[in-house]
Motif scaffolding. Sequence first.
Motif, PDB file in Angstrom:
ATOM      1  N   GLY A  11     -41.988 -30.322 -10.626  1.00  0.00           N
ATOM      2  CA  GLY A  11     -41.788 -31.663 -11.167  1.00  0.00           C
ATOM      3  C   GLY A  11     -42.119 -31.756 -12.641  1.00  0.00           C
ATOM      4  O   GLY A  11     -43.179 -31.301 -13.078  1.00  0.00           O
ATOM      5  N   LYS A  12     -41.233 -32.348 -13.389  1.00  0.00           N
ATOM      6  CA  LYS A  12     -41.436 -32.548 -14.822  1.00  0.00           C
ATOM      7  C   LYS A  12     -42.600 -33.506 -15.064  1.00  0.00           C
ATOM      8  O   LYS A  12     -42.596 -34.639 -14.596  1.00  0.00           O
ATOM      9  N   GLY A  13     -43.584 -33.045 -15.841  1.00  0.00           N
ATOM     10  CA  GLY A  13     -44.774 -33.847 -16.100  1.00  0.00           C
ATOM     11  C   GLY A  13     -44.958 -34.165 -17.571  1.00  0.00           C
ATOM     12  O   GLY A  13     -46.041 -33.931 -18.125  1.00  0.00           O
ATOM     13  N   VAL A  14     -43.934 -34.721 -18.212  1.00  0.00           N
ATOM     14  CA  VAL A  14     -44.068 -35.141 -19.609  1.00  0.00           C
ATOM     15  C   VAL A  14     -44.705 -36.534 -19.592  1.00  0.00           C
ATOM     16  O   VAL A  14     -44.046 -37.541 -19.337  1.00  0.00           O
ATOM     17  N   CYS A  15     -46.002 -36.574 -19.867  1.00  0.00           N
ATOM     18  CA  CYS A  15     -46.760 -37.807 -19.666  1.00  0.00           C
ATOM     19  C   CYS A  15     -46.413 -38.890 -20.687  1.00  0.00           C
ATOM     20  O   CYS A  15     -46.603 -40.077 -20.419  1.00  0.00           O
ATOM     21  N   PHE A  16     -45.945 -38.498 -21.831  1.00  0.00           N
ATOM     22  CA  PHE A  16     -45.321 -39.441 -22.770  1.00  0.00           C
ATOM     23  C   PHE A  16     -44.419 -38.632 -23.679  1.00  0.00           C
ATOM     24  O   PHE A  16     -44.760 -37.523 -24.079  1.00  0.00           O
ATOM     25  N   ASP A  17     -43.263 -39.228 -23.971  1.00  0.00           N
ATOM     26  CA  ASP A  17     -42.266 -38.513 -24.767  1.00  0.00           C
ATOM     27  C   ASP A  17     -41.892 -39.336 -25.994  1.00  0.00           C
ATOM     28  O   ASP A  17     -41.136 -40.295 -25.905  1.00  0.00           O
ATOM     29  N   THR A  18     -42.428 -38.947 -27.127  1.00  0.00           N
ATOM     30  CA  THR A  18     -42.035 -39.606 -28.380  1.00  0.00           C
ATOM     31  C   THR A  18     -40.657 -39.125 -28.851  1.00  0.00           C
ATOM     32  O   THR A  18     -40.058 -39.735 -29.734  1.00  0.00           O
ATOM     33  N   GLY A  19     -40.197 -38.029 -28.286  1.00  0.00           N
ATOM     34  CA  GLY A  19     -39.012 -37.343 -28.798  1.00  0.00           C
ATOM     35  C   GLY A  19     -39.375 -36.204 -29.727  1.00  0.00           C
ATOM     36  O   GLY A  19     -38.508 -35.427 -30.120  1.00  0.00           O
ATOM     37  N   LEU A  77     -45.567 -27.137  -8.447  1.00  0.00           N
ATOM     38  CA  LEU A  77     -45.791 -26.756  -9.847  1.00  0.00           C
ATOM     39  C   LEU A  77     -45.448 -27.933 -10.743  1.00  0.00           C
ATOM     40  O   LEU A  77     -44.347 -28.503 -10.653  1.00  0.00           O
ATOM     41  N   VAL A  78     -46.385 -28.295 -11.618  1.00  0.00           N
ATOM     42  CA  VAL A  78     -46.190 -29.402 -12.551  1.00  0.00           C
ATOM     43  C   VAL A  78     -46.556 -28.940 -13.955  1.00  0.00           C
ATOM     44  O   VAL A  78     -47.740 -28.754 -14.266  1.00  0.00           O
ATOM     45  N   PRO A  79     -45.566 -28.731 -14.829  1.00  0.00           N
ATOM     46  CA  PRO A  79     -45.879 -28.520 -16.242  1.00  0.00           C
ATOM     47  C   PRO A  79     -46.190 -29.875 -16.879  1.00  0.00           C
ATOM     48  O   PRO A  79     -45.319 -30.740 -16.984  1.00  0.00           O
ATOM     49  N   ALA A  80     -47.444 -30.082 -17.259  1.00  0.00           N
ATOM     50  CA  ALA A  80     -47.904 -31.381 -17.756  1.00  0.00           C
ATOM     51  C   ALA A  80     -48.158 -31.299 -19.261  1.00  0.00           C
ATOM     52  O   ALA A  80     -48.997 -30.503 -19.708  1.00  0.00           O
ATOM     53  N   VAL A  81     -47.439 -32.107 -20.017  1.00  0.00           N
ATOM     54  CA  VAL A  81     -47.536 -32.089 -21.478  1.00  0.00           C
ATOM     55  C   VAL A  81     -47.363 -33.504 -22.017  1.00  0.00           C
ATOM     56  O   VAL A  81     -46.925 -34.413 -21.314  1.00  0.00           O
ATOM     57  N   GLU A  82     -47.688 -33.661 -23.293  1.00  0.00           N
ATOM     58  CA  GLU A  82     -47.300 -34.857 -24.043  1.00  0.00           C
ATOM     59  C   GLU A  82     -46.484 -34.360 -25.237  1.00  0.00           C
ATOM     60  O   GLU A  82     -46.949 -33.517 -26.003  1.00  0.00           O
TER      61      GLU A  82
END
Length: 457
Positions: A224-232, A274-279
Motif C-alpha cells: 500500500g502506498k503510504g505517502v502521508c502528505f504530497d506537496t508534489g 508492505l507500506v513504503p511510508a514517506v512525506e
Amino acid sequence: MRFAEAGAPARALIAVAPEGLEQALADLPPAQRAFVEATGFKASAGQVALLPGPDGAEAALLGLGTDAARVRERFSLARAAAALPEGAWRIEGDLSEELKAETALGWLLAGYRFGRYAEAAPPKARLVCPEGLDAAQIEAVAEGEAFTRDLINTPASDMGPDELEGAARLLAERHGAEAKVIKGDDLLTQNFPMIHAVGRASPRAPRLIELSWGSEGPALTLVGKGVCFDTGGLNLKPGASMGLMKKDMGGSATVLGLAHMIMATGAKLRLRVLVPAVENSVGGDSFRPGDILTSRKGLTVEINNTDAEGRLVLADALAYADETPPDLMVCMATLTGAARVALGPDIHPFYTDDEGVAQALATASGAVADPLWRMPFWTPYEAKIEPGIADLDNAPSGGMAGSITAALFLRRFVTETKRFAHFDIYGWQPAAAPARPKGGVGQGARAILAALPEVLK
C-alpha cells in the motif's frame, strides 16, 4: 461498530416494498395506519415510519424501495440507522440474503464518526444481526473499514510516517503479527533507494513498514502506498490540488484495514503487508526533475515529474515483495487523477493479467457492494514509459492513459509473482451518502476479502 446482542429485547423493523405497502397498511390497527398515511410514507429505500404505541414507538416500517432505486444508491436501507430512536431493532420481512447482508453491513458503516478533533455522536439505534448472517465477520469488516477511514481522515500533522508506523505496529500487536521497519538511511544500505529519494527531504524520515502474519495456507502480499502528505515536491502542486493530500496514504490505510479483516476472521493464509511510508516534501535535499534513480530491481528511472512519486516508492516495495513470490500480490494506491477522470470517485479501477483473479473480483464486487472496474494492462503503451536515456519514465508526457501507464510502470517490478493486481483507488467520499460520510473511505478491500477464497483455493 457492533450489533445489538442477539438475545436482547428489540423492536420490530418491518420491511415493506412499495408494491406491498397497501397490504402492510391494511394489516395495521386503524390508528397506526392513519398515522403512517399522514407521514407520507411511500416505502422508498431506507424510508422509516414509526408505529406509535402507548409508550412511544413500538415498531417501525422500513421502506425497501424498488430494485432500480437500490441499484442507483448503495446501502440505501442504512438510512434507517439515523432515522430510528435509540434502542435495539430487528428487521422482519422477506429480504434476500444479499440484501440482508448489505443492510447489516451498511448499518454498521453508517455508525462511523470521526471524532478525534470534535464531538461526533453516532446514531443510537442498534441492529440485531439478521438470522443466517455471520455477525463476527460483518463486524470485522466494519471495524477494518473504520480503521481505514480514521487513518485517512487524520491530517498529516498527526499522521506522518511515524504515526503510520505506530498504527501498523498496534495492529500487529493486536493480532499477534510480526512487525519490522527499515528507516531513514538504512533504506540505502538495505537497497530501497527510491523510497529514500522520495522521502529524504522531509524531517520525518522515510521508511518501509512490514507486517507478517500466519504460518499456513497460501501466501498473500498486500502493498500500500503510504505517502502521508504530497506537496508534489519541486514540481509543487497548486493549492487547490494540495488540499486533500492527507489522503495520499489511502492505499496503505486500505491494505491495513484489509489486513485487520483478514486477521480478525482467522483466514487460513500467510499474510504479508508492505507500506513504503514517506512525506514528499520540498527542501534542499529534494529529488529533482531530470534526476535518474536506480531502483531496488536495478531498473533506472528518469524523473520527469516529482509529483509522480507514488509509483517510485511502490516500485521498490513491489520489487522486494517479488523476491519471495506469493500466490497473490495486491497493490493499492491513490495513484492517478486519470483514474478519477475515467471512473469518478465511486468506482475503483483495477489491473490484472490473470483472468481468474479478474473474474473473482468482479463477482465479489457485486456481491458486497464494492464497485470495481477492470482496466487493461495495455502492452502497446509500454513505449510511453520508456524515455530513452533510462529504462523507465516516471511521468510520460502527453497526459493520455495516465492510469494505464502508471500501472504498466508498476508491473515492470513484478516479474516472478504469477498473479498480481493493482488498484488505483481514490480513498475519499466527496459527499455524504448512505453508510459513507464525507471523508476518507476504504475502496476495494471488501471485494478483495470476498474474492480470496476463490482466488487462493
